[in-house]
Design a protein around this motif. Structure first.
Motif, PDB file in Angstrom:
ATOM      1  N   VAL A 246       0.847  -1.074  -0.084  1.00  0.00           N
ATOM      2  CA  VAL A 246       0.093   0.031  -0.071  1.00  0.00           C
ATOM      3  C   VAL A 246       0.884   1.115   0.033  1.00  0.00           C
ATOM      4  N   CYS A 249       2.113   1.937  -3.333  1.00  0.00           N
ATOM      5  CA  CYS A 249       0.977   2.394  -4.110  1.00  0.00           C
ATOM      6  C   CYS A 249       0.628   3.791  -4.219  1.00  0.00           C
ATOM      7  N   ILE A 252       3.018   5.954  -6.158  1.00  0.00           N
ATOM      8  CA  ILE A 252       2.851   5.952  -7.437  1.00  0.00           C
ATOM      9  C   ILE A 252       1.450   6.944  -7.573  1.00  0.00           C
ATOM     10  N   GLU A 271      -5.288   9.419  -2.363  1.00  0.00           N
ATOM     11  CA  GLU A 271      -4.151   9.449  -1.428  1.00  0.00           C
ATOM     12  C   GLU A 271      -4.380   9.551  -0.187  1.00  0.00           C
ATOM     13  N   ALA A 316      -5.698   0.279  -3.143  1.00  0.00           N
ATOM     14  CA  ALA A 316      -4.612   0.915  -3.352  1.00  0.00           C
ATOM     15  C   ALA A 316      -4.020   0.431  -4.672  1.00  0.00           C
ATOM     16  N   ALA A 317      -4.116  -0.887  -4.852  1.00  0.00           N
ATOM     17  CA  ALA A 317      -3.044  -1.360  -6.152  1.00  0.00           C
ATOM     18  C   ALA A 317      -4.016  -0.836  -7.331  1.00  0.00           C
ATOM     19  N   ASN A 318      -5.232  -1.078  -7.377  1.00  0.00           N
ATOM     20  CA  ASN A 318      -6.024  -0.729  -8.458  1.00  0.00           C
ATOM     21  C   ASN A 318      -6.070   0.867  -8.658  1.00  0.00           C
ATOM     22  N   ALA A 320      -3.446   2.658  -8.100  1.00  0.00           N
ATOM     23  CA  ALA A 320      -2.172   2.881  -8.654  1.00  0.00           C
ATOM     24  C   ALA A 320      -2.261   2.907 -10.178  1.00  0.00           C
ATOM     25  N   GLY A 328       0.326   3.177 -16.436  1.00  0.00           N
ATOM     26  CA  GLY A 328       0.177   1.829 -15.437  1.00  0.00           C
ATOM     27  C   GLY A 328      -0.311   0.532 -16.252  1.00  0.00           C
ATOM     28  N   ALA A 335       3.184  -0.245 -11.238  1.00  0.00           N
ATOM     29  CA  ALA A 335       1.922  -0.567 -10.808  1.00  0.00           C
ATOM     30  C   ALA A 335       1.325  -1.846 -11.149  1.00  0.00           C
ATOM     31  N   ARG A 338       2.627  -4.120  -8.632  1.00  0.00           N
ATOM     32  CA  ARG A 338       2.048  -4.133  -6.944  1.00  0.00           C
ATOM     33  C   ARG A 338       0.419  -4.652  -7.243  1.00  0.00           C
ATOM     34  N   LEU A 339      -0.051  -4.472  -8.247  1.00  0.00           N
ATOM     35  CA  LEU A 339      -1.470  -5.040  -8.516  1.00  0.00           C
ATOM     36  C   LEU A 339      -1.341  -6.376  -8.238  1.00  0.00           C
TER      37      LEU A 339
END
Length: 366
Positions: A246, A249, A252, A271, A316-318, A320, A328, A335, A338-339
């Motif tokens: 998180v 992310c 990002i 954010e 958070a990943a979505n 990003a 992305g 990103a 991270r997803l």
């Protein structure tokens, strides 16, 4: 303790090592399945695996260990998972009723001289009523003989160890520590994963494997109480993986706002609210970890926070990916990594669906 950070000196050492040694490897870890063994051993040498010990044993508590995992996760979620594997194996030994297994293996694991996995995914699912136990044990003098297979065990390989549990032929369960090179243990590659390929996750098959008395972690008579003692730490340790992801992310989101803040403002996830959720979760994790160290934590609180952390990581990943826009969607963009890491947080045992099942059972218990 009022936050989830490692002690400042340890945090600085871990953060420095992660930036210098781990960050240059992240793409290779993610795309090519590089196992960051050298980093793990260096992390152990500087004390990154020993924070979860009690203060009287030279540690600073579970909350500090979660902070170490969090710090590594900000650089690489895959490697943060490996640190969780190692430190959870240490957590098992810290609380092992059998002093012999603790004295033999704890020191090398703490120092990173030996690496190890947890091997309890199947047992945790079995105890939650999700799947059958895959390992069977029969008594053999003062020890046991084990047969069966585990489809996915991470952070293992030649020279490594891992903990596992088996149903005993005359009743109950036994937990023990296996050495990957011992007779009857064979390791096999798994099908390729979408992510976390650098975690040395293998299929383990056991055929008539001898477990001596000094490799038993918890005997059948001790097993139920032992699992109640270690499960909160098993679950809470995973929070560090999610928190680090998180945090990355949110970075990002900040970087994307420099050029696209005027349009990203129309997206649902922003954010500031995500950062506030992360800060609150870290504070709650610190309190629960301190209670887990003392053996007084409420299991329901642990499960709820772990589920909330998985959901936060997914959001958070979505966010990003969406904030990064077309960039992305490039496979090389962080990103995308991270997803996939965030999805792993939601499916690794205990998966989000298992967490919700157990939460439901506790909330509706008579």
């Amino acid at each position: 303790m009022n936050d989830i950070s490692a002690p400042p000196a340890l945090h600085d050492r871990v953060a420095g090592l992660a930036q210098q040694t781990l960050a240059p490897l992240v793409i290779d870890i993610d795309r090519n399945g590089l196992y960051p063994e050298a980093f793990l051993r260096e992390l152990g040498a500087l004390g990154g695996f020993s924070a979860a010990l009690a203060a009287e044993d030279g540690g600073s508590g579970l909350a500090s260990q979660i902070g170490v995992i969090d710090t590594v996760g900000r650089v690489c979620g895959s490697t943060a998972f490996l640190v969780w594997c190692q430190t959870t194996c240490i957590w098992y030994l810290r609380h092992a009723p059998n002093a012999a297994v603790r004295e033999r293996h704890l020191g090398p694991l703490l120092r990173g001289e030996r690496l190890g996995g947890t091997g309890l995914s199947n047992a945790m699912k079995h105890l939650a009523g999700i799947e059958d136990i895959r390992l069977r044990a029969r008594r053999d003098g003062s020890g046991y003989r084990i047969d069966g297979s585990l489809p996915w065990v991470s952070n293992i390989g030649s020279g490594h160890v891992f903990a596992a549990a088996a149903a005993v032929d005359d009743g109950g369960y036994v937990m023990f520590l296996l050495q990957c090179d011992q007779a009857g243990v064979s390791l096999h590659a798994c099908p390729e994963f979408a992510g976390l390929e650098g975690t040395r996750t293998l299929n383990v098959r056991l055929h008539d494997v001898a477990i001596d008395a000094d490799a038993v972690i918890a005997a059948p008579a001790e097993f139920a109480g032992y699992i109640r003692r270690i499960k909160p730490g098993f679950v809470l340790g995973q929070l560090g993986i999610g928190f680090g992801i998180v945090d990355a992310c949110l970075r990002i989101l900040r970087e994307s706002a420099v050029s696209h803040g005027h349009v990203n403002a129309f997206l649902d996830q922003q954010e500031a609210p995500l950062a506030a959720e992360l800060a609150a979760a870290r504070a709650q994790a610190a309190a629960l970890a301190d209670a887990a160290d003392q053996g007084t934590v409420r299991p329901l609180d642990v499960l709820k926070l772990r589920a909330a952390a998985a959901e936060l990581a997914l959001r958070a990943a979505n966010a990003a990916v969406l904030h990064a826009g077309a960039k992305g969607y490039l496979i090389r963009h962080p990103a995308q990594r991270r997803l996939r890491e965030a999805v792993f947080v939601a499916i690794v045992t205990p998966a989000l669906k298992q967490l919700r099942k157990e939460i439901h059972a506790l909330e509706h218990a008579a």
